[in-house]
Design an enzyme around this catalytic site. Sequence first.
Site, PDB file in Angstrom:
ATOM      1  N   SER A 293       0.853  -1.190   0.000  1.00 54.50           N
ATOM      2  CA  SER A 293       0.000   0.000   0.000  1.00 54.50           C
ATOM      3  C   SER A 293       0.888   1.239   0.000  1.00 54.50           C
ATOM      4  CB  SER A 293      -0.890   0.001   1.254  1.00 54.50           C
ATOM      5  OG  SER A 293      -1.535   1.247   1.422  1.00 54.50           O
TER       6      SER A 293
ATOM      7  N   TYR B  15      -0.695  -0.663  10.600  1.00 58.86           N
ATOM      8  CA  TYR B  15      -1.025  -1.028   9.228  1.00 58.86           C
ATOM      9  C   TYR B  15       0.078  -0.558   8.276  1.00 58.86           C
ATOM     10  CZ  TYR B  15      -3.417  -1.386   4.765  1.00 58.86           C
ATOM     11  OH  TYR B  15      -3.730  -1.697   3.465  1.00 58.86           O
TER      12      TYR B  15
END
Length: 268
Positions: free
Chosen positions: A138, A148
Amino acid sequence: MTTALVTGATAGIGAAFARRLARDGHNLVLVARDAQRLRSTAAELHDRHGIEAAVLVADLAEDAGIAAVEERLRDRRHPVDLLVNNAGFGLKGSYPDVPMDDELRMLKVHCEAVLRLTTAAVVGMRERRRGGVVNVASVAAFVPRGTYGASKAWVVQFTQGAARDMAGNGVRLMALCPGFVRTEFHERARMGTASIPEWMWLDADKVVDAGLRDLARGRSVSIPDPRYKALLGAAKLVPRGALGGITSRAGRKYGPRREAPGADTPGG
């Protein structure tokens, strides 16, 4: 015909990979937790493209699930030529308010599963002197964004290092780093996305097309849209402390609500 194995294959970026690879004539091994949805996806791809699509039900937040996929990747009689590590999920909230058990399960899916499955795949690929691995990360990997972002940063760093170690062996590894992608992930997570600018949204099929082009070019990191490339270039000019505050607030506002661990969702 070559065979590709895709984790998190029933939704989002994983489903887009499955569609594109089937259209290109690859046989598939589809991995997810939802057996019924897996069978439906496999049947549709088989009927539409005439390829073989096997299903493997596995929860990558569990050792047994990871081990089952490792076993398939090590099958020398039916080698896997392309591995797409796509399964992932997000947790809403900021550190340290997210329950530790949830944090650890996310790290198991994003890091441990990626490490173990990549290793299981590349050993045989190196012997055959051909193959590829796409690890879906990501753009969050490049900005301070809690656990994350840290897990996705690990994916990028691991993939780049492994790609360097595999150089000259006929094996390509690449981290795919999309931004916001329009998938059912956001609806399922009940995310409030109305305030995200329209220009920030990407199409999953286009993300996959760009990623596969970059893999063919031998790139170890793919940011599959010029808008995000420009955004990350501009981010380098912003002090990391300020950037961390901005992305942390955005993450709490826009980030996914708690999903069941190992959800069949895109990693971006």
